[in-house]
Design an enzyme around this catalytic site. Structure first.
Site, mmCIF file in Angstrom:
data_model
loop_
_atom_site.group_PDB
_atom_site.id
_atom_site.type_symbol
_atom_site.label_atom_id
_atom_site.label_comp_id
_atom_site.label_asym_id
_atom_site.label_seq_id
_atom_site.Cartn_x
_atom_site.Cartn_y
_atom_site.Cartn_z
ATOM 1 N N GLU A 212 0.848 -1.184 0.000
ATOM 2 C CA GLU A 212 0.000 0.000 0.000
ATOM 3 C C GLU A 212 0.877 1.226 0.000
ATOM 4 O O GLU A 212 1.926 1.266 0.649
ATOM 5 C CB GLU A 212 -0.937 0.041 1.208
ATOM 6 C CG GLU A 212 -1.767 1.330 1.246
ATOM 7 C CD GLU A 212 -2.972 1.271 2.158
ATOM 8 O OE1 GLU A 212 -3.855 2.124 2.007
ATOM 9 O OE2 GLU A 212 -3.028 0.372 3.021
ATOM 10 N N CYS B 150 -6.595 1.600 2.070
ATOM 11 C CA CYS B 150 -7.322 2.867 2.105
ATOM 12 C C CYS B 150 -6.872 3.796 0.996
ATOM 13 O O CYS B 150 -7.625 4.685 0.579
ATOM 14 C CB CYS B 150 -7.141 3.519 3.463
ATOM 15 S SG CYS B 150 -7.842 2.574 4.834
ATOM 16 N N ASN C 32 -12.218 -2.074 -0.836
ATOM 17 C CA ASN C 32 -11.400 -2.369 0.339
ATOM 18 C C ASN C 32 -12.158 -1.966 1.594
ATOM 19 O O ASN C 32 -12.514 -0.792 1.761
ATOM 20 C CB ASN C 32 -10.074 -1.602 0.291
ATOM 21 C CG ASN C 32 -9.269 -1.774 1.567
ATOM 22 O OD1 ASN C 32 -8.704 -2.841 1.815
ATOM 23 N ND2 ASN C 32 -9.216 -0.741 2.404
ATOM 24 N N GLU C 33 -12.433 -2.933 2.448
ATOM 25 C CA GLU C 33 -13.090 -2.696 3.735
ATOM 26 C C GLU C 33 -14.384 -1.884 3.588
ATOM 27 O O GLU C 33 -14.686 -1.020 4.397
ATOM 28 C CB GLU C 33 -12.125 -1.984 4.699
ATOM 29 C CG GLU C 33 -10.911 -2.825 5.053
ATOM 30 C CD GLU C 33 -9.961 -2.143 6.033
ATOM 31 O OE1 GLU C 33 -10.115 -0.929 6.245
ATOM 32 O OE2 GLU C 33 -9.069 -2.832 6.568
#
Length: 636
Positions: free
Chosen positions: A64, A264, A382-383
């Site tokens: 990331e 994120c 993502n999430e």
């Protein structure tokens, strides 16, 4: 602790090499150093009918863009804000970290929107005002990302774009942070005219400085515009732009997949700042860059979608493309309006997988890779499982991708470990960040997971909190125990990766991480070294074990076998998470061949304290340590 190692079997060759790998939570790890207080026996049945193959993809890595992992990290670009776009599209703008050499009477520097690049219009205008300029000239300098590492004898490739109404001579230099020591220098000339020109200059360093800067100066009156100023070392990994020593550390993990680019980072705090793959491909000069508003720094996106695919190939790892599904941390696209986002992702897959004659495959080919990249895994968001529009958006992406690319495995953000999903998926994300005791206790998390339905992708795991520090031995032990549970349950867990992977020591936004670096140094935390114990697990064979001890609640273990072209190997991994020393006896049944006891080795991961960490000063304080000999006891 007395270790009685055990061994392995000959399946295809005559030579057997066996490993016994132990993780000790105790402060000391040899029988002579303390009194043994616990006894345990570990048995394995290596019979072929009880063996099970571990998925080839079990352990990989997750990259990331966080902690300046890419910009100022594995991406070797030395100039920060190379296109002067970080200050935003409105001019005049902030040019940080660029700074001015000279005073108000000698130079005027500002930005305007006159660049020749359509997608990044901001350029820097430098007007030299002095008739009798200082001997060193006036101009601008860039310190890079907390200083540029310039090394004696190495070549650095400078590329920049410039224009000037009249001919102007400038000097480009690599200097010390105060500008007083010149490591490399060259004169360049910008011919007069209205057109932008591209300037290339090789700079060979005549000295080493770990906190250098790039200077662009002039000594005569005139006006010059500059844009897209890049400085790259000539020795990047395979010439692909990656910092060689950091890629070497990734190669040592033997990752089977690369999940990218977030996290994120993919979502953005707001959608306007989410990662956009289209803006990160093509010639680097034409990439607009963007502000990552979750981790709060600018990236020029030289490390873009194409480069991540190239990195996957360079590592021999399957690419796992995590894309935005129309949802950020604070805003969402309604499912009724998601169609353009779906098309965007279908285009991204054509870029990766399409023929060189296809619309987007031809763009990839023009970048130097005519052969397709084998993208077979995508994560839809993502999430985002709890977000209002996730399921609706997810199904739009899922159905479109399934129709266009039926072989692609799709990953849902919703956890299916304790109950069935309410939507189709090939895999589901499982993220866990918790304390060491909690993660150790989760080693059996997937024991009761349904053996039918989508498989688990433990795409982010790590010990965090007070007992993790900046990467402690204690954290790595709990993580190792957790991974032995993933091996045991690898019929339902198909992939797993630690997070975060990298941290620049100057931007410790998230601790701990696997690899720590600055402009010129790097080291692995205990969690990095722990992962090296598992690098042969993917595609290996796992065998059932039994642990007999009143102390078994503090132990975790796994036993695998694998082969290379010449030998067969048995690897025993044991984690002692308790405070007591253990006398461990290991025995094996069901072996199909003889044992090469002389070739056997034992390796421990330990240190003087469970809270010990590695550092630049002591990078191997917690690392692998080999034991020269141990007793064995194996039955055929």
């Amino acid at each position: 602790m007395e270790r009685m190692g055990s061994k392995e079997t000959l399946c295809r060759t005559r030579t057997i090499l066996c490993f016994l790998l132990l993780f000790c939570v105790s402060c000391k790890c040899s029988a002579s150093e303390f009194e043994i207080t616990q006894v345990a026996s570990l048995g394995v049945d290596a019979s072929s009918h009880l063996a099970r193959k571990i998925p080839d993809t079990l352990f990989g890595i997750f990259f990331e863009e966080i902690n300046h992992a890419g910009a100022g990290g594995i991406w070797a670009e030395l100039v920060s804000n190379r296109g002067f776009e970080a200050g935003g599209p409105h001019t005049p703008s902030n040019i940080e970290p660029w700074s001015i050499i000279g005073d108000d009477s000698s130079i005027f520097v500002g930005t305007d929107r006159t660049s020749c690049f359509r997608r990044n219009k901001v350029a820097l205008r430098m007007e030299v005002l002095c008739d009798n300029c200082p001997a060193v000239g006036v101009g601008i300098y860039n310190p890079g990302f907390w200083g540029m590492n310039i090394e004696d004898g190495k070549t650095y490739n400078l590329v920049m774009h410039a224009k000037s109404p009249e001919m102007i001579e400038m000097t480009v230099s690599l200097t010390s942070s105060d500008g007083l020591r010149v490591l490399a220098s060259a004169a360049i000339r910008v011919p007069g005219g209205s057109n932008w020109i591209k300037l290339d200059q090789k700079l060979v360093a005549q000295g080493t400085d770990r906190t250098s800067r790039l200077q662009i100066t002039a000594k005569t009156k005139g006006v010059v515009w500059l844009d897209q100023v890049s400085l790259m070392p000539s020795d990047t990994y395979k010439g692909h732009g990656f910092r060689t020593e950091l890629i070497s550390m990734l190669l040592d993990l033997k990752p089977r997949f690369l999940r990218f680019p977030g996290g994120c980072f993919v979502e953005g705090s707001w959608l306007r700042n989410a990662f956009r793959w289209r803006d990160s491909i093509g010639p680097w000069e034409e990439r607009p860059g963007h502000y990552g508003d979750v981790w709060n720094y600018w990236t020029d996106d030289g490390l873009g979608y194409y480069e991540f695919l190239q990195l996957s190939e360079d590592l021999g790892a399957a690419p796992v493309w995590v894309f935005n599904n129309g949802i950020s941390h604070h805003d969402e696209v309604d499912t009724t309006a998601i169609a353009p986002f779906v098309k965007d992702i279908l285009d991204s897959l054509e870029f990766a997988r399409g023929s060189a004659e296809s619309t987007w495959g031809s763009v990839r080919a023009a970048m130097g890779h005519p052969e397709p990249f084998p993208v077979k895994y995508v994560a839809i968001g993502n999430e985002d499982c709890g977000k209002e529009n996730y399921r609706g958006n997810y199904l739009k992406f899922y159905n479109a991708i399934r129709e266009a690319y039926p072989d692609i495995q799709m990953i849902s953000n919703c956890d299916g470990s304790s109950g069935p999903l309410d939507h189709p998926a090939d895999l589901y994300d499982f993220h866990v960040y918790t304390g060491s005791r909690a993660l150790f206790s989760m080693k059996n998390t997937f024991d009761n997971t349904s053996r039918s339905g989508p498989k688990a992708f433990v795409s982010e795991y790590a010990v965090t909190g007070n007992d993790a520090g900046r990467g402690s031995l204690l954290a790595s032990l709990a993580e190792a125990a957790f991974l032995t549970g993933l091996e045991k349950n690898s019929d339902v867990v198909h992939m797993a990766s630690y997070a975060p992977l990298f941290i620049n020591d100057n931007d410790r936004t998230w601790n701990p991480d696997a690899i720590v670096f600055n402009s010129w140094q790097q080291y692995g935390t205990p969690s990095y070294w722990m992962q090296k114990f598992f690098r042969e697990s993917s595609g290996a064979t796992i065998h059932p074990i039994t642990i007999s001890s009143s102390y078994s609640g503090s132990l975790a273990a796994s036993v695998i076998t694998w082969h290379d072209d010449e030998n067969s190997f048995l690897r025993v991994k044991v984690v002692n998470f308790g405070p007591d020393a253990v006398s461990l006896t290991f025995s094996a049944t069901g072996l199909q061949g003889s044992i090469n006891a002389l070739g056997s080795t034992a390796t421990v991961l330990t240190s003087g304290s469970v809270m010990d960490e590695n550092s630049f000063a002591n990078p191997n304080k917690v690392s692998h340590r080999s034991l020269l000999a141990f007793r064995s006891n194996a039955s055929q």
